[in-house]
Scaffold this active site. Structure first.
Site, PDB file in Angstrom:
ATOM      1  N   HIS A  28     -10.427   2.635   1.562  1.00 42.72           N
ATOM      2  CA  HIS A  28     -10.538   4.059   1.905  1.00 42.72           C
ATOM      3  C   HIS A  28     -10.610   4.235   3.431  1.00 42.72           C
ATOM      4  O   HIS A  28      -9.983   5.131   3.990  1.00 42.72           O
ATOM      5  CB  HIS A  28     -11.816   4.656   1.306  1.00 42.72           C
ATOM      6  CG  HIS A  28     -11.862   4.652  -0.188  1.00 42.72           C
ATOM      7  ND1 HIS A  28     -12.776   3.916  -0.898  1.00 42.72           N
ATOM      8  CD2 HIS A  28     -11.100   5.307  -1.106  1.00 42.72           C
ATOM      9  CE1 HIS A  28     -12.597   4.116  -2.189  1.00 42.72           C
ATOM     10  NE2 HIS A  28     -11.579   4.943  -2.354  1.00 42.72           N
ATOM     11  N   GLN A  52      -9.294  12.695 -15.222  1.00 40.24           N
ATOM     12  CA  GLN A  52      -8.393  11.545 -15.187  1.00 40.24           C
ATOM     13  C   GLN A  52      -8.948  10.321 -15.914  1.00 40.24           C
ATOM     14  O   GLN A  52      -8.328   9.263 -15.908  1.00 40.24           O
ATOM     15  CB  GLN A  52      -8.012  11.203 -13.748  1.00 40.24           C
ATOM     16  CG  GLN A  52      -9.129  10.625 -12.892  1.00 40.24           C
ATOM     17  CD  GLN A  52      -8.685  10.451 -11.450  1.00 40.24           C
ATOM     18  OE1 GLN A  52      -8.585  11.420 -10.696  1.00 40.24           O
ATOM     19  NE2 GLN A  52      -8.392   9.226 -11.033  1.00 40.24           N
ATOM     20  N   GLY A 138      -3.813   4.989  -1.249  1.00 42.77           N
ATOM     21  CA  GLY A 138      -3.656   3.536  -1.174  1.00 42.77           C
ATOM     22  C   GLY A 138      -2.548   3.062  -2.090  1.00 42.77           C
ATOM     23  O   GLY A 138      -2.428   3.500  -3.234  1.00 42.77           O
ATOM     24  N   ASP A 141      -2.737   1.698  -5.885  1.00 42.42           N
ATOM     25  CA  ASP A 141      -2.385   2.557  -7.027  1.00 42.42           C
ATOM     26  C   ASP A 141      -0.946   3.034  -6.811  1.00 42.42           C
ATOM     27  O   ASP A 141      -0.699   4.220  -6.590  1.00 42.42           O
ATOM     28  CB  ASP A 141      -3.350   3.741  -7.105  1.00 42.42           C
ATOM     29  CG  ASP A 141      -4.761   3.291  -7.423  1.00 42.42           C
ATOM     30  OD1 ASP A 141      -5.028   2.941  -8.583  1.00 42.42           O
ATOM     31  OD2 ASP A 141      -5.588   3.252  -6.498  1.00 42.42           O
ATOM     32  N   GLN A 144       0.395   5.876  -8.872  1.00 43.90           N
ATOM     33  CA  GLN A 144      -0.207   7.148  -8.461  1.00 43.90           C
ATOM     34  C   GLN A 144       0.508   7.694  -7.220  1.00 43.90           C
ATOM     35  O   GLN A 144       0.764   8.893  -7.130  1.00 43.90           O
ATOM     36  CB  GLN A 144      -1.698   6.942  -8.171  1.00 43.90           C
ATOM     37  CG  GLN A 144      -2.379   8.148  -7.540  1.00 43.90           C
ATOM     38  CD  GLN A 144      -3.886   7.990  -7.478  1.00 43.90           C
ATOM     39  OE1 GLN A 144      -4.571   8.251  -8.466  1.00 43.90           O
ATOM     40  NE2 GLN A 144      -4.425   7.566  -6.344  1.00 43.90           N
ATOM     41  N   SER A 177     -13.137   0.049  -5.854  1.00 39.99           N
ATOM     42  CA  SER A 177     -14.511   0.432  -6.204  1.00 39.99           C
ATOM     43  C   SER A 177     -14.931  -0.277  -7.481  1.00 39.99           C
ATOM     44  O   SER A 177     -16.119  -0.535  -7.691  1.00 39.99           O
ATOM     45  CB  SER A 177     -14.603   1.943  -6.397  1.00 39.99           C
ATOM     46  OG  SER A 177     -14.091   2.603  -5.266  1.00 39.99           O
TER      47      SER A 177
HETATM   48  O1  PAF Z   1      -7.234   7.250  -6.299  1.00 42.59           O
HETATM   49  C1  PAF Z   1      -8.247   7.931  -6.543  1.00 42.59           C
HETATM   50  O2  PAF Z   1      -9.351   7.634  -6.097  1.00 42.59           O
HETATM   51  C2  PAF Z   1      -8.112   9.176  -7.411  1.00 42.59           C
HETATM   52  O3  PAF Z   1      -7.157   8.987  -8.401  1.00 42.59           O
HETATM   53  C3  PAF Z   1      -7.810  10.463  -6.601  1.00 42.59           C
HETATM   54  C4  PAF Z   1      -6.474  10.370  -5.902  1.00 42.59           C
HETATM   55  C5  PAF Z   1      -8.917  10.683  -5.575  1.00 42.59           C
HETATM   56  C6  PAF Z   1      -7.761  11.663  -7.534  1.00 42.59           C
HETATM   57  O4  PAF Z   1      -8.977  11.850  -8.192  1.00 42.59           O
END
Ligand code: PAF
Length: 275
Positions: A28, A52, A138, A141, A144, A177
């Site tokens: 992060h 999610q 990041g 993922d 994502q 995490s």
């Molecule tokens: O990658 C994450 O931590 C989560 O999927 C995000 C992008 C903050 C959405 O809740």
């Protein structure tokens, strides 16, 4: 948040958003550093997004070390931390969800039904709340990142979505995490993820181009570790998340913890580049 963001825009500033669920780590903070370098105002959001998480996933036990998160962000001199509560983002009459097609239709999208709809819905709300010009995610993922890029383009959001390199511990484990859940034995087993990606990158560098053989070798390295159960291991295109492609993507379970990782095998493995 919106009022502050409007003021910044009126003053000609650019806003970089780093969306997080907290439990901040070096990954992060690397996103914060890139946002800091590229935009004049940096906003970090912290929200553990219930939408999610599927039934039986780790929403309840997801770590929430708010004080140490805030201390790290203070130290990094971010301009704002946006921490909406659940009732603010999801009032009882919430009736809208954001559904993305394309890259949500494989792998994580299949294994975790509803996951990307939850991500897309919260990310859209965070984009609007923060008036972000750029948003930083990041590459760990990777799917994502592809989904959020698709969403930002399809909804004409004007937000530039940046996928930033995965940060790894010195031994190759991608920081996450969820690594906090691992016992020492499980953490040792988790090295098989980066190990399998490193092996595939070496095979590619040595001339191997057959996706079937690369995939088989990745699965072999993972399967050699008794604590690891493979959810998937495949080679895909980084935008569509379907074969063919050189992005090796993995999801495994170790004990109660689900870990993902990925690497473009046509490139040297990061930990090897550093060594
Ligand atoms: O990658 C994450 O931590 C989560 O999927 C995000 C992008 C903050 C959405 O809740």
């Amino acid at each position: 948040m919106r009022a502050l963001a409007r003021e910044w825009h009126v003053a000609g500033e650019t806003i970089g958003l780093v969306p997080t669920m907290g439990a901040l780590h070096a990954g992060h903070m690397s996103l914060v550093a890139v946002a800091r370098a590229e935009t004049s105002r940096v906003v970090v959001s912290i929200f553990v997004n219930p939408l999610q998480f599927g039934a039986g996933e780790d929403f309840e036990r997801y770590p929430r070390p708010v004080e140490s998160d805030l201390a790290m962000l203070r130290e990094a001199r971010v301009d704002a931390v946006y921490m909406p509560d659940q009732a603010t983002l999801y009032p009882p009459d919430l009736s809208t969800r954001v559904q993305v097609g394309g890259p949500t239709e494989t792998l994580e999208g299949v294994q975790r039904p509803g996951h990307f709809e939850g991500v897309a819905t919260v990310v859209t709300k965070l984009f609007w709340a923060t008036h972000a010009d750029r948003a930083y995610f990041g590459q760990k993922d990777a799917q994502q990142v592809a989904v959020v890029k698709r969403l930002a383009a399809d909804l004409d959001s004007g937000v530039e979505v940046r996928g930033c390199p995965t940060i790894r511990d010195a031994d190759g484990l991608a920081v996450s995490s969820r690594n906090a859940y691992l016992s020492p034995a499980e953490r040792a087993a988790a090295l098989s993820l980066s190990g399998s990606l490193r092996t595939a990158a070496k095979m590619y560098a040595a001339g191997e181009r057959d996706a079937g053989r690369l995939r088989a070798r990745i699965q072999e390295v993972l399967a050699a570790e008794p604590l690891v159960r493979i959810d998937y291991a495949d080679l895909v295109d980084p935008s569509t998340f379907r074969p063919p492609g050189t992005l090796a993507v993995l999801a495994v379970r170790i004990g109660k913890t689900r870990l993902i990782d990925n690497h473009d095998v046509s490139k040297p493995f990061l930990a090897d580049r550093n060594s």
